[in-house]
Design an enzyme around this catalytic site. Structure first.
Site, mmCIF file in Angstrom:
data_model
loop_
_atom_site.group_PDB
_atom_site.id
_atom_site.type_symbol
_atom_site.label_atom_id
_atom_site.label_comp_id
_atom_site.label_asym_id
_atom_site.label_seq_id
_atom_site.Cartn_x
_atom_site.Cartn_y
_atom_site.Cartn_z
ATOM 1 N N VAL A 50 75.481 27.868 -29.114
ATOM 2 C CA VAL A 50 76.330 27.813 -27.520
ATOM 3 C C VAL A 50 75.803 29.403 -27.370
ATOM 4 O O VAL A 50 75.546 29.443 -26.150
ATOM 5 C CB VAL A 50 77.903 27.944 -28.026
ATOM 6 C CG1 VAL A 50 78.372 28.139 -26.647
ATOM 7 C CG2 VAL A 50 78.208 26.621 -28.649
ATOM 8 N N GLU A 96 87.430 27.283 -21.572
ATOM 9 C CA GLU A 96 87.083 25.950 -20.953
ATOM 10 C C GLU A 96 86.194 25.389 -21.874
ATOM 11 O O GLU A 96 86.258 23.855 -22.091
ATOM 12 C CB GLU A 96 86.092 26.377 -19.579
ATOM 13 C CG GLU A 96 85.810 24.910 -19.095
ATOM 14 C CD GLU A 96 87.050 24.152 -18.739
ATOM 15 O OE1 GLU A 96 87.866 24.448 -17.670
ATOM 16 O OE2 GLU A 96 87.077 23.034 -18.969
ATOM 17 N N ILE A 153 82.315 19.333 -20.037
ATOM 18 C CA ILE A 153 83.060 19.109 -19.150
ATOM 19 C C ILE A 153 84.316 19.902 -18.624
ATOM 20 O O ILE A 153 85.147 20.388 -19.517
ATOM 21 C CB ILE A 153 84.068 17.522 -19.761
ATOM 22 C CG1 ILE A 153 82.628 16.594 -20.374
ATOM 23 C CG2 ILE A 153 84.785 16.898 -18.642
ATOM 24 C CD1 ILE A 153 83.402 15.353 -21.055
ATOM 25 N N LYS A 167 91.035 19.637 -30.108
ATOM 26 C CA LYS A 167 90.892 19.448 -28.647
ATOM 27 C C LYS A 167 92.032 19.097 -28.181
ATOM 28 O O LYS A 167 92.538 19.606 -27.168
ATOM 29 C CB LYS A 167 89.687 18.778 -28.356
ATOM 30 C CG LYS A 167 88.320 19.466 -28.855
ATOM 31 C CD LYS A 167 87.314 18.511 -28.989
ATOM 32 C CE LYS A 167 85.811 19.140 -29.333
ATOM 33 N NZ LYS A 167 84.616 18.204 -29.569
HETATM 34 P P1 NAP Z 1 76.341 28.110 -34.640
HETATM 35 O O1 NAP Z 1 74.953 27.492 -34.088
HETATM 36 O O2 NAP Z 1 76.552 28.058 -36.209
HETATM 37 O O3 NAP Z 1 76.343 29.751 -34.298
HETATM 38 C C1 NAP Z 1 77.005 30.582 -34.898
HETATM 39 C C2 NAP Z 1 76.515 31.995 -34.462
HETATM 40 O O4 NAP Z 1 77.612 32.994 -34.839
HETATM 41 C C3 NAP Z 1 75.178 32.535 -35.464
HETATM 42 O O5 NAP Z 1 74.491 33.428 -34.356
HETATM 43 C C4 NAP Z 1 75.866 33.341 -36.446
HETATM 44 O O6 NAP Z 1 74.956 34.473 -36.802
HETATM 45 C C5 NAP Z 1 77.047 33.978 -35.682
HETATM 46 N N1 NAP Z 1 78.046 34.386 -36.611
HETATM 47 C C6 NAP Z 1 78.826 33.463 -37.291
HETATM 48 N N2 NAP Z 1 79.763 34.112 -38.014
HETATM 49 C C7 NAP Z 1 79.519 35.541 -37.654
HETATM 50 C C8 NAP Z 1 80.053 36.689 -38.043
HETATM 51 N N3 NAP Z 1 81.076 36.502 -39.123
HETATM 52 N N4 NAP Z 1 79.679 37.877 -37.724
HETATM 53 C C9 NAP Z 1 78.824 37.994 -36.875
HETATM 54 N N5 NAP Z 1 78.135 36.813 -36.380
HETATM 55 C C10 NAP Z 1 78.430 35.687 -36.881
HETATM 56 O O7 NAP Z 1 77.552 27.648 -34.058
HETATM 57 P P2 NAP Z 1 77.956 26.942 -32.424
HETATM 58 O O8 NAP Z 1 77.504 25.474 -32.549
HETATM 59 O O9 NAP Z 1 77.126 27.710 -31.559
HETATM 60 O O10 NAP Z 1 79.363 27.006 -32.219
HETATM 61 C C11 NAP Z 1 79.781 28.503 -31.596
HETATM 62 C C12 NAP Z 1 81.234 28.025 -31.403
HETATM 63 O O11 NAP Z 1 81.277 27.103 -30.113
HETATM 64 C C13 NAP Z 1 82.286 27.089 -32.527
HETATM 65 O O12 NAP Z 1 83.640 27.737 -31.936
HETATM 66 C C14 NAP Z 1 82.166 25.777 -31.992
HETATM 67 O O13 NAP Z 1 83.318 25.137 -32.448
HETATM 68 C C15 NAP Z 1 82.250 26.132 -30.504
HETATM 69 N N6 NAP Z 1 81.735 24.772 -29.766
HETATM 70 C C16 NAP Z 1 80.357 24.402 -30.291
HETATM 71 C C17 NAP Z 1 79.791 23.294 -29.437
HETATM 72 C C18 NAP Z 1 78.373 22.911 -29.851
HETATM 73 O O14 NAP Z 1 77.942 21.886 -29.102
HETATM 74 N N7 NAP Z 1 77.877 23.404 -30.863
HETATM 75 C C19 NAP Z 1 80.473 22.699 -28.465
HETATM 76 C C20 NAP Z 1 81.844 23.202 -28.004
HETATM 77 C C21 NAP Z 1 82.244 24.388 -28.701
HETATM 78 P P3 NAP Z 1 73.980 34.227 -37.919
HETATM 79 O O15 NAP Z 1 73.121 32.960 -37.722
HETATM 80 O O16 NAP Z 1 73.442 35.698 -37.957
HETATM 81 O O17 NAP Z 1 74.979 33.733 -39.384
HETATM 82 N N1 HSE Z 2 81.035 18.520 -33.262
HETATM 83 C C1 HSE Z 2 81.591 18.253 -31.923
HETATM 84 C C2 HSE Z 2 81.373 16.696 -31.354
HETATM 85 C C3 HSE Z 2 80.920 19.081 -30.929
HETATM 86 O O1 HSE Z 2 80.796 16.098 -31.972
HETATM 87 O O2 HSE Z 2 81.758 16.446 -30.337
HETATM 88 C C4 HSE Z 2 81.569 20.426 -30.541
HETATM 89 O O3 HSE Z 2 82.675 20.351 -30.006
#
Ligand code: NAP
Ligand code: HSE
Length: 428
Positions: free
Chosen positions: A16, A130, A137, A206
């Site tokens: 993200v 959001e 969405i 959610k």
């Molecule tokens: P991700 O790909 O695992 O990325 C996490 C990032 O946060 C990495 O850059 C990581 O750095 C950093 N991080 C984690 N813990 C940390 C800490 N303690 N201190 C400093 N940096 C830290 O996660 P993501 O999928 O982007 O998801 C991020 C958030 O968005 C979550 O809350 C997730 O539920 C939400 N979300 C995700 C999606 C999706 O499509 N992925 C959709 C909706 C919502 P390092 O690599 O250095 O560890």
């Molecule tokens: N793991 C979620 C999904 C994406 O499969 O919809 C992040 O909300």
């Protein structure tokens, strides 16, 4: 310079965070025209700086929260690192220092959101989220703003892309659950540990957020009944089709006279219901309000750019609010305290597949148990016969969950019942 520059810190640069960074870079020049101000990414917090040196200028990268919280020029904190801690502490500290926060963190908002929104209000700050529900969405802002003139009685949706992808593969290609999960993992939809997705916890988080906003009453993840899709078989999906239905993992929230219902479970829905045609990793949220009637929101519930799109929309709102001196305009919208019903007090239709001894009187005995528990049968199909064992599918009319489960407890102990193979709720 004849426009404002708002400094933004990103906490996290993963899926993200990377999407948000890309969108803000691409939109840099347009932003001045769109909102009359510039959005500058001043700092990016990660754990392992080495991983990100080719994506982010070294002077912006930090692994120290103190570099951000102590920098008074940073006004907007974008938390996209995930997890409860330290994300929760960072958000709290940011708000207490008067910094505005945008987050995509449903795990945190579904449990501590009400508390964090109170802290935001007390500090005259925005806390926008959001992206925490259904990724790209728009649904939180529509519920809080565009649909605010409604008494909303139902919010229901496909709010987990991984499980919808798995069920689509099982439906369209006849795959079994394990095979479809492997494909979802290979394609990067499911996480290395897919438990939260397949057991319905991600959707439950959610749904808690959606129910709180729609019904103006606090609902947390702990209030939500969750059941995943790991027990669904390709056979149940085939039989559902014969009954004119699709099986979807639905999050269902209803505001009834006796309280709020919040549940996530596999559900049989009629094939002509709008949610039945939502396939692959797409999400959709269906809302019923007394004024608007039915409305449905459809799109990508995850991924770098779709989720980044929602996050950037929130950042822009914060920048506008700062500019017009109206931050904290829309905070917590809960002004009621409605009880949440136990799953046993909710109603559903039920599909039950059983293996029975194929002899006179078996069905009459089952019907007797159902009847004495107020369970009324709407359909009965005898599917296959092997030796003296018959596979039978029974579909009930809508009934109180506890009455249906009481009858199943009795039926499953009857000598003529070899196996209760599966139970799936049917949407009415
Ligand atoms: P991700 O790909 O695992 O990325 C996490 C990032 O946060 C990495 O850059 C990581 O750095 C950093 N991080 C984690 N813990 C940390 C800490 N303690 N201190 C400093 N940096 C830290 O996660 P993501 O999928 O982007 O998801 C991020 C958030 O968005 C979550 O809350 C997730 O539920 C939400 N979300 C995700 C999606 C999706 O499509 N992925 C959709 C909706 C919502 P390092 O690599 O250095 O560890
Ligand atoms: N793991 C979620 C999904 C994406 O499969 O919809 C992040 O909300």
């Amino acid at each position: 310079m004849d426009h404002n520059v708002y400094k933004v810190a990103l906490l996290g640069m993963g899926t993200v965070g990377g999407g948000v960074y890309k969108i803000l870079e691409k939109q840099k020049n347009d932003m001045v025209c769109k909102i009359g101000s510039e959005l500058e990414i001043a700092k990016v917090l990660v754990r392992n700086k080495g991983k990100y040196e080719d994506k982010v200028a070294p002077e912006k990268l930090t692994d120290q929260w103190s570099d951000i919280i102590n920098d008074d020029s940073i006004e907007i904190i974008v938390e996209v690192m995930g997890g409860i801690q330290p994300a929760g502490t960072y958000i709290k500290e940011a708000l207490e220092k008067g910094k505005h926060v945008v987050t995509a963190n449903k795990d945190l908002m579904a449990v501590e959101g009400h508390e964090l929104l109170k802290i935001a209000k007390a500090n005259n700050c925005d806390l926008l989220f959001e992206a925490a529900v259904a990724g790209g969405i728009p649904i939180i802002r529509p519920l809080k703003q565009c649909l605010n003139g409604n008494d909303i009685t139902e919010v229901m949706g496909i709010i987990n892309g991984t499980t919808n992808f798995i069920l689509t593969k099982m439906t369209e290609e006849g795959m079994e659950f394990a095979e479809a999960l492997k494909l979802a993992t290979d394609l990067g939809y499911a996480e290395a540990d897919p438990t939260a997705d397949i057991e319905g916890h991600d959707a439950g988080r959610k749904l808690a957020i959606l129910a709180s906003i729609a019904f103006h009453s606090p609902v947390t993840f702990h209030d939500v009944y969750t059941e995943g899709i790991s027990k669904i078989s390709a056979k149940d999906i085939r039989y559902a089709h014969e009954l004119g239905c699709e099986i979807k993992l639905l999050g269902i929230a209803k505001n009834t006279e006796a309280g709020i219902e919040v549940k996530v479970h596999p559900t049989m829905i009629p094939s002509n219901h709008p949610l039945a045609s939502v396939k692959d990793s797409f999400n959709a949220v269906f809302v019923h309000g007394d004024a608007v009637d039915d409305a449905m929101f459809y799109g990508r519930g995850a991924g770098a750019l779709p989720t980044g799109s929602a996050v950037v929309g929130d950042i822009i709102d914060v920048a506008r609010n700062i500019q017009f001196n109206c931050t904290s305009r829309i905070g917590c919208s809960c002004y009621k305290d409605i009880p949440v019903k136990d799953i046993g007090e909710t109603k559903s239709g039920y599909y039950v597949r059983m293996k029975l001894e194929d002899r006179a009187g078996t069905l009459a005995a089952l019907a007797g148990v159902f009847g004495s528990n107020n369970v009324s049968i709407s359909k009965l199909l005898q599917k296959t016969k092997q030796g003296n064992t018959a596979e039978v599918v029974i579909v009930t009319y809508e009934v109180l969950e506890k009455e249906f489960m009481d009858s199943i407890a009795v039926i499953s102990k009857m000598a003529m019942v070899k196996e209760v193979s599966s139970i799936i709720r049917v949407y009415h």
